[in-house]
Motif scaffolding. Structure first.
Motif, PDB file in Angstrom:
ATOM      1  N   ASP A 114       0.869  -0.957  -0.152  1.00 54.45           N
ATOM      2  CA  ASP A 114       0.391  -0.347  -0.029  1.00 54.45           C
ATOM      3  C   ASP A 114       1.015   1.315   0.271  1.00 54.45           C
ATOM      4  O   ASP A 114       0.545   2.037  -0.369  1.00 54.45           O
ATOM      5  CB  ASP A 114      -0.962  -0.018   1.239  1.00 54.45           C
ATOM      6  CG  ASP A 114      -2.580  -0.982   0.960  1.00 54.45           C
ATOM      7  OD1 ASP A 114      -2.061  -1.354  -0.075  1.00 54.45           O
ATOM      8  OD2 ASP A 114      -2.222  -1.505   2.221  1.00 54.45           O
ATOM      9  N   SER A 115       1.894   1.097   0.420  1.00 55.25           N
ATOM     10  CA  SER A 115       2.941   2.406   0.140  1.00 55.25           C
ATOM     11  C   SER A 115       3.609   2.376  -0.655  1.00 55.25           C
ATOM     12  O   SER A 115       4.872   2.979  -1.037  1.00 55.25           O
ATOM     13  CB  SER A 115       3.910   2.777   0.915  1.00 55.25           C
ATOM     14  OG  SER A 115       3.330   1.467   2.213  1.00 55.25           O
ATOM     15  N   PHE A 139       5.771   0.228  10.592  1.00 51.76           N
ATOM     16  CA  PHE A 139       5.626   1.720  10.163  1.00 51.76           C
ATOM     17  C   PHE A 139       7.190   2.000   9.592  1.00 51.76           C
ATOM     18  O   PHE A 139       8.128   1.951   9.501  1.00 51.76           O
ATOM     19  CB  PHE A 139       5.799   2.658  11.362  1.00 51.76           C
ATOM     20  CG  PHE A 139       4.745   2.066  12.886  1.00 51.76           C
ATOM     21  CD1 PHE A 139       3.732   2.504  12.632  1.00 51.76           C
ATOM     22  CD2 PHE A 139       5.387   1.316  13.425  1.00 51.76           C
ATOM     23  CE1 PHE A 139       3.027   2.299  13.651  1.00 51.76           C
ATOM     24  CE2 PHE A 139       3.928   0.771  14.341  1.00 51.76           C
ATOM     25  CZ  PHE A 139       3.213   1.040  14.750  1.00 51.76           C
ATOM     26  N   LEU A 140       6.627   3.371   8.689  1.00 53.38           N
ATOM     27  CA  LEU A 140       7.742   3.804   7.669  1.00 53.38           C
ATOM     28  C   LEU A 140       7.912   4.785   8.696  1.00 53.38           C
ATOM     29  O   LEU A 140       7.259   5.344   9.500  1.00 53.38           O
ATOM     30  CB  LEU A 140       7.080   4.212   6.456  1.00 53.38           C
ATOM     31  CG  LEU A 140       6.872   3.192   5.364  1.00 53.38           C
ATOM     32  CD1 LEU A 140       6.569   3.839   4.165  1.00 53.38           C
ATOM     33  CD2 LEU A 140       8.830   2.554   4.666  1.00 53.38           C
ATOM     34  N   SER A 141       9.745   5.185   8.891  1.00 47.82           N
ATOM     35  CA  SER A 141       9.975   6.227   9.791  1.00 47.82           C
ATOM     36  C   SER A 141      10.218   7.551   9.167  1.00 47.82           C
ATOM     37  O   SER A 141      11.055   6.931   8.015  1.00 47.82           O
ATOM     38  CB  SER A 141       9.981   5.489  10.808  1.00 47.82           C
ATOM     39  OG  SER A 141      11.583   4.984  10.832  1.00 47.82           O
ATOM     40  N   PHE A 142       9.974   8.528   9.298  1.00 44.30           N
ATOM     41  CA  PHE A 142      10.804   9.525   8.590  1.00 44.30           C
ATOM     42  C   PHE A 142      10.756  10.783   9.670  1.00 44.30           C
ATOM     43  O   PHE A 142      10.235  11.467  10.474  1.00 44.30           O
ATOM     44  CB  PHE A 142      10.142  10.023   7.085  1.00 44.30           C
ATOM     45  CG  PHE A 142       8.589  10.840   7.736  1.00 44.30           C
ATOM     46  CD1 PHE A 142       8.496  12.598   7.402  1.00 44.30           C
ATOM     47  CD2 PHE A 142       7.675  10.090   7.130  1.00 44.30           C
ATOM     48  CE1 PHE A 142       7.378  12.825   7.682  1.00 44.30           C
ATOM     49  CE2 PHE A 142       6.506  10.795   7.735  1.00 44.30           C
ATOM     50  CZ  PHE A 142       6.114  11.777   7.683  1.00 44.30           C
ATOM     51  N   PRO A 152       1.168   3.873  10.398  1.00 43.33           N
ATOM     52  CA  PRO A 152       1.030   2.182   9.784  1.00 43.33           C
ATOM     53  C   PRO A 152       1.240   1.881   8.438  1.00 43.33           C
ATOM     54  O   PRO A 152       0.636   2.718   7.685  1.00 43.33           O
ATOM     55  CB  PRO A 152      -0.004   2.378  10.309  1.00 43.33           C
ATOM     56  CG  PRO A 152       0.088   4.250  10.952  1.00 43.33           C
ATOM     57  CD  PRO A 152       0.494   5.054  10.275  1.00 43.33           C
ATOM     58  N   LEU A 153       1.838   0.697   8.168  1.00 45.26           N
ATOM     59  CA  LEU A 153       1.417   0.201   7.552  1.00 45.26           C
ATOM     60  C   LEU A 153       0.513  -0.974   7.155  1.00 45.26           C
ATOM     61  O   LEU A 153      -0.083  -1.364   6.622  1.00 45.26           O
ATOM     62  CB  LEU A 153       2.669  -0.504   7.023  1.00 45.26           C
ATOM     63  CG  LEU A 153       4.033   0.128   6.962  1.00 45.26           C
ATOM     64  CD1 LEU A 153       5.211  -0.742   6.272  1.00 45.26           C
ATOM     65  CD2 LEU A 153       3.648   1.289   5.555  1.00 45.26           C
ATOM     66  N   GLN A 154       0.001  -0.912   8.323  1.00 46.59           N
ATOM     67  CA  GLN A 154      -1.082  -1.252   8.781  1.00 46.59           C
ATOM     68  C   GLN A 154      -2.410  -0.878  10.106  1.00 46.59           C
ATOM     69  O   GLN A 154      -1.877   0.237  10.253  1.00 46.59           O
ATOM     70  CB  GLN A 154      -1.121  -2.852   9.743  1.00 46.59           C
ATOM     71  CG  GLN A 154      -0.473  -3.499   8.952  1.00 46.59           C
ATOM     72  CD  GLN A 154       1.265  -3.603   9.227  1.00 46.59           C
ATOM     73  OE1 GLN A 154       1.848  -2.985  10.487  1.00 46.59           O
ATOM     74  NE2 GLN A 154       2.027  -4.848   9.219  1.00 46.59           N
ATOM     75  N   GLU A 158      -7.903  -0.193  16.808  1.00 42.36           N
ATOM     76  CA  GLU A 158      -8.613  -0.306  18.197  1.00 42.36           C
ATOM     77  C   GLU A 158      -7.221   0.822  19.108  1.00 42.36           C
ATOM     78  O   GLU A 158      -7.552   1.506  20.330  1.00 42.36           O
ATOM     79  CB  GLU A 158      -7.167  -2.005  19.085  1.00 42.36           C
ATOM     80  CG  GLU A 158      -7.373  -2.119  20.490  1.00 42.36           C
ATOM     81  CD  GLU A 158      -6.849  -3.268  20.891  1.00 42.36           C
ATOM     82  OE1 GLU A 158      -6.487  -3.597  22.549  1.00 42.36           O
ATOM     83  OE2 GLU A 158      -7.170  -3.935  20.129  1.00 42.36           O
ATOM     84  N   ARG A 159      -6.257   0.729  18.878  1.00 39.91           N
ATOM     85  CA  ARG A 159      -5.368   1.695  19.092  1.00 39.91           C
ATOM     86  C   ARG A 159      -5.162   3.402  17.708  1.00 39.91           C
ATOM     87  O   ARG A 159      -4.705   3.968  18.245  1.00 39.91           O
ATOM     88  CB  ARG A 159      -3.508   1.036  18.716  1.00 39.91           C
ATOM     89  CG  ARG A 159      -3.277   0.416  20.065  1.00 39.91           C
ATOM     90  CD  ARG A 159      -2.654  -0.373  19.771  1.00 39.91           C
ATOM     91  NE  ARG A 159      -2.170  -1.481  20.985  1.00 39.91           N
ATOM     92  CZ  ARG A 159      -2.721  -2.654  20.134  1.00 39.91           C
ATOM     93  NH1 ARG A 159      -3.127  -2.423  20.032  1.00 39.91           N
ATOM     94  NH2 ARG A 159      -2.182  -3.123  20.999  1.00 39.91           N
ATOM     95  N   ASP A 160      -6.316   3.562  17.014  1.00 43.28           N
ATOM     96  CA  ASP A 160      -6.814   4.143  16.160  1.00 43.28           C
ATOM     97  C   ASP A 160      -5.832   4.940  15.205  1.00 43.28           C
ATOM     98  O   ASP A 160      -5.237   6.038  15.098  1.00 43.28           O
ATOM     99  CB  ASP A 160      -6.750   5.483  17.248  1.00 43.28           C
ATOM    100  CG  ASP A 160      -7.640   6.999  16.675  1.00 43.28           C
ATOM    101  OD1 ASP A 160      -8.589   6.602  15.202  1.00 43.28           O
ATOM    102  OD2 ASP A 160      -7.268   8.331  16.885  1.00 43.28           O
ATOM    103  N   LEU A 161      -4.966   4.026  14.496  1.00 37.82           N
ATOM    104  CA  LEU A 161      -3.417   4.304  13.934  1.00 37.82           C
ATOM    105  C   LEU A 161      -3.934   3.486  12.281  1.00 37.82           C
ATOM    106  O   LEU A 161      -4.614   2.342  12.291  1.00 37.82           O
ATOM    107  CB  LEU A 161      -2.697   3.271  14.440  1.00 37.82           C
ATOM    108  CG  LEU A 161      -1.856   3.876  16.048  1.00 37.82           C
ATOM    109  CD1 LEU A 161      -0.994   2.586  15.580  1.00 37.82           C
ATOM    110  CD2 LEU A 161      -1.485   4.940  15.322  1.00 37.82           C
ATOM    111  N   HIS A 162      -4.111   4.703  11.807  1.00 31.27           N
ATOM    112  CA  HIS A 162      -4.776   4.036  10.700  1.00 31.27           C
ATOM    113  C   HIS A 162      -3.260   4.137   8.951  1.00 31.27           C
ATOM    114  O   HIS A 162      -2.514   5.149   9.160  1.00 31.27           O
ATOM    115  CB  HIS A 162      -5.794   5.462   9.607  1.00 31.27           C
ATOM    116  CG  HIS A 162      -6.922   5.353  10.838  1.00 31.27           C
ATOM    117  ND1 HIS A 162      -7.977   4.447  11.070  1.00 31.27           N
ATOM    118  CD2 HIS A 162      -7.301   6.482  12.111  1.00 31.27           C
ATOM    119  CE1 HIS A 162      -8.736   5.075  11.984  1.00 31.27           C
ATOM    120  NE2 HIS A 162      -8.094   5.648  13.154  1.00 31.27           N
ATOM    121  N   LEU A 163      -4.387   2.826   8.103  1.00 28.48           N
ATOM    122  CA  LEU A 163      -2.898   3.029   7.030  1.00 28.48           C
ATOM    123  C   LEU A 163      -2.105   4.095   6.856  1.00 28.48           C
ATOM    124  O   LEU A 163      -3.296   4.784   6.104  1.00 28.48           O
ATOM    125  CB  LEU A 163      -3.180   2.722   6.608  1.00 28.48           C
ATOM    126  CG  LEU A 163      -2.522   1.864   5.040  1.00 28.48           C
ATOM    127  CD1 LEU A 163      -1.208   0.574   5.434  1.00 28.48           C
ATOM    128  CD2 LEU A 163      -3.409   0.554   4.305  1.00 28.48           C
TER     129      LEU A 163
END
Length: 188
Positions: A114-115, A139-142, A152-154, A158-163
């Motif tokens: 997706d990235s 995760f991709l970090s920068f 986030p790559l997924q 539950e933790r409010d982390l969106h692709l």
């Protein structure tokens, strides 16, 4: 031989292996046609890092995320079709015994799918692949002017982390601390 030259030589050899191995896989698993193997090329590598469970358990709010991230001697190369500019797979180089060599093929293809557009045209942004292994999240970090960011790559609702939506790295780590402390060591 300098480290960069060793990496380049190992990446070139690894790409050759990737092409051969991909043609040996059953037809239903092929990601590209045999005619496309000549178009395959490596995009810019992603340095790889992990957040070890023991460090995550000790993470405190406000602490810099870089304190809990451990760099690894691995580079993940997106393998791209030069004509279509689509991700065809991934190749991981690992440094073992002082030498770089291809260690895994397509291990990170799904999480990077997706990235792919972002990675292929990354421009001046330098990304790192960061994994929190016990929770199977990557995760991709920068770094930007505000500090370290994680993409986030997924999806993790539950933790409010969106692709694909960047979040401060420290906020991401805070979201996983309780789960890390509750983790019983069994596969998730």
């Amino acid at each position: 031989m300098a480290q960069d030259q060793q990496q380049e030589a190992a990446a070139s050899t690894g790409l050759g292996k990737f092409k051969k191995l991909s043609q040996l896989s059953p037809n239903k698993e092929k990601l590209f046609a045999a005619a496309d193997t000549g178009n395959l090329q490596l995009a810019a590598p992603l340095a790889t890092a992990i957040v070890p469970l023991d460090k995550l358990k000790q993470y405190k709010t406000g602490q810099p995320a870089t304190d809990v991230i451990t760099n690894m001697d691995e580079l993940v190369y997106p393998v791209v079709n030069g004509q279509s500019k689509k991700l065809s797979g991934t190749m991981t180089l690992a440094k073992v015994g002082g030498r770089w060599s291809a260690a895994r093929f397509n291990a990170d293809r799904e999480i990077l799918q997706d990235s792919a557009a972002l990675l292929i045209s990354q421009g001046s942004v330098s990304y790192k692949l960061v994994k929190i292994l016990p929770f199977h999240v990557s995760f991709l970090s920068f770094t930007d002017s505000g500090g370290l960011e994680f993409i986030p790559l997924q999806e993790d609702r539950e933790r409010d982390l969106h692709l694909g939506r960047p979040v401060k790295a420290e906020l991401v780590l805070e979201k996983y601390v309780k789960a890390a402390n509750d983790y019983n060591g069994l596969p998730i």
